[in-house]
Design an enzyme around this catalytic site. Structure first.
Site, PDB file in Angstrom:
ATOM      1  N   GLY A 160       0.820  -1.201   0.000  1.00 17.49           N
ATOM      2  CA  GLY A 160       0.000   0.000   0.000  1.00 17.49           C
ATOM      3  C   GLY A 160       0.851   1.247   0.000  1.00 17.49           C
ATOM      4  N   CYS A 161       0.288   2.348   0.436  1.00 21.60           N
ATOM      5  CA  CYS A 161       1.023   3.614   0.468  1.00 21.60           C
ATOM      6  C   CYS A 161       2.313   3.456   1.258  1.00 21.60           C
ATOM      7  CB  CYS A 161       0.143   4.687   1.106  1.00 21.60           C
ATOM      8  SG  CYS A 161       0.970   6.283   1.283  1.00 21.60           S
ATOM      9  N   PHE A 162       3.413   3.901   0.672  1.00 26.95           N
ATOM     10  CA  PHE A 162       4.705   3.669   1.319  1.00 26.95           C
ATOM     11  C   PHE A 162       4.914   4.487   2.590  1.00 26.95           C
ATOM     12  CE2 PHE A 162       6.480   6.094  -2.651  1.00 26.95           C
ATOM     13  CZ  PHE A 162       5.828   7.276  -2.288  1.00 26.95           C
TER      14      PHE A 162
END
Length: 229
Positions: free
Chosen positions: A53-55
């Site tokens: 997902g979003c880093f």
């Protein structure tokens, strides 16, 4: 970029119990790797590239993990000339938002990092998404540096599926790392720099709080940052 405010981070972590009840991804207790899922150290430092997902959140979790020397947000799975946030966000480049974790295997093992990854860093049963973020750039993936990492990661996924610790099968891809490209500077240390941002407070600080609760011996209060501040 704003400066690091430890007091603000501490306040948000104190509120993470409430946020955890509403966060997009919930923590899941998973067993430690056994047998072929374990990987012996072969060098003084090792690297592992993980996508979940979003880093911002994945980086935040591993920056608070003991034994991690550096955790850099970036892109993996595509070509160098398309490794920019604007292009990756289109979902058409083949990249995933990923984090390159450099660690000291004398202090934390490959298996322990994967245990954290599968239990608190993201939900490995969500296909091409994590929480509010959708697209192949948010897929769950382990980008392996060698055959040993590949075999250990695949064995651990098989172990977790057999243990039925999730309500659905794991969809995490295990694929050879072709290249890792660091993200733009403003993405680095994002969870630390912006703890009061609603996205971070809602989706990511609960993950760091769950790391502290579930793995207290592996939790570090002061994150190891990409940039000194």
């Amino acid at each position: 970029m704003s400066s690091f405010k430890p007091a603000a981070l501490a306040l948000c972590l104190a509120l993470s119990s409430f946020a955890s009840a509403h966060a997009a991804e919930r923590a899941v207790a998973v067993p430690a790797p056994v047998g072929k899922a374990q990987l012996a150290a072969s060098a003084p430092t090792e690297t592992l590239v993980l996508a979940g997902g979003c880093f911002w959140g994945v980086q935040g979790v591993f920056q608070h993990t003991q034994g991690v020397l550096k955790a850099v947000s970036g892109y993996a799975g595509g070509k160098a000339d398309t490794a920019t946030y604007a292009m990756v966000s289109s979902g058409s480049t083949g990249h995933a938002e990923a984090v390159q974790v450099t660690y000291d295997p004398r202090k934390i093992s490959f298996g322990q990092l994967l245990q954290i990854y599968f239990s608190v860093a993201h939900d490995p049963t969500q296909l091409n998404r994590q929480g509010p973020d959708q697209g192949t750039q948010y897929r769950s993936a382990i980008f392996t540096a060698n055959e040993q990492q590949k075999e250990a990661a695949q064995a651990y996924i098989a172990q977790l599926n057999a243990a039925k610790v999730y309500g659905a099968p794991i969809v995490t891809q295990v694929t050879p790392l072709q290249g890792f490209y660091a993200a733009e500077d403003y993405h680095q240390d994002y969870a630390t720099l912006h703890p009061n941002q609603p996205y971070i407070a809602y989706n990511d600080l609960p993950k760091i709080g769950n790391l502290q609760k579930m793995y207290p011996a592996l939790y570090r209060a002061d994150p190891v940052l990409v940039f000194k501040r």
